[in-house]
Design a protein around this motif. Structure first.
Motif: not given
Length: 198
Positions: A91, A111-112, A114-118
């Motif tokens: 990650a 985040e956009h 990766r598609g997940t909270d970063s």
């Protein structure tokens, strides 16, 4: 001022700094032109190389740093009783890659992609000094933008961000449409075995 004295001053400045220092600050401290300061750094590095020194001066963007050669790092760690740092997670590598190739970027951008909270990954990379704040974007909410640091360059052995490998283009890569076609194709005929054959 003699060349040997200028070399000694540059070496002293780099040693005392302990961190990357801009070539403009080095040349200003010695009272010489930037081009001459860079030539002196090359001469010092040549001297280190000829003498088999454990030291070297590395370039990081428009800065230079005096450091230990890679093959001696384990001995330094052992002497200072420091533990090896844990390798970066996948990650963290993803986030670093996104930031390095698109910087400066916000957490929202990362985040956009990766598609997940970063948020926690970005914060962790800031703590490790691999990312740093690069101001705020002039958009609603004024989100903080992030960029890579000189520590990032040093860790990945890059002289500047321009030395990153090129992002592959689409030539030779399978497109999304091609994947859909492959998924819809009938699987090849294979001999089937039933319980009656056993």
């Amino acid at each position: 001022m003699k060349l040997n004295e200028e070399m000694s001053i540059v070496e002293a400045v780099l040693f005392a700094s302990g961190e990357p220092i801009e070539i403009s600050r080095i040349s200003s401290a010695v009272g010489i032109e930037t081009e001459l300061a860079e030539k002196i750094i090359r001469l010092i590095n040549d001297k280190y190389e000829e003498n088999g020194s454990a030291m070297q001066i590395i370039r990081l963007a428009d800065s230079y740093q005096l450091c230990v050669r890679e093959k001696y790092i384990d001995y330094v760690r052992a002497a200072m009783e420091t533990k090896k740092t844990a390798p970066l997670s996948s990650a963290a590598m993803e986030v670093l890659t996104i930031v390095a190739y698109n910087q400066p970027v916000t957490k929202g951008f990362v985040e956009h992609i990766r598609g997940t909270d970063s948020s926690s990954v970005v914060n962790s990379l800031v703590e490790k000094n691999l990312l740093e704040e690069a101001g705020r974007l002039d958009v609603p909410g004024k989100p903080i933008a992030y960029r890579t640091t000189s520590t990032f360059l040093r860790c990945f052995q890059l002289a500047s961000i321009d030395d990153l490998p090129a992002v592959p283009n689409s030539d030779g890569q399978v497109s999304f449409d091609e994947l859909l076609v492959k998924e819809n194709e009938e699987p090849p005929q294979t001999a089937s075995v039933t319980t009656e054959d056993v």
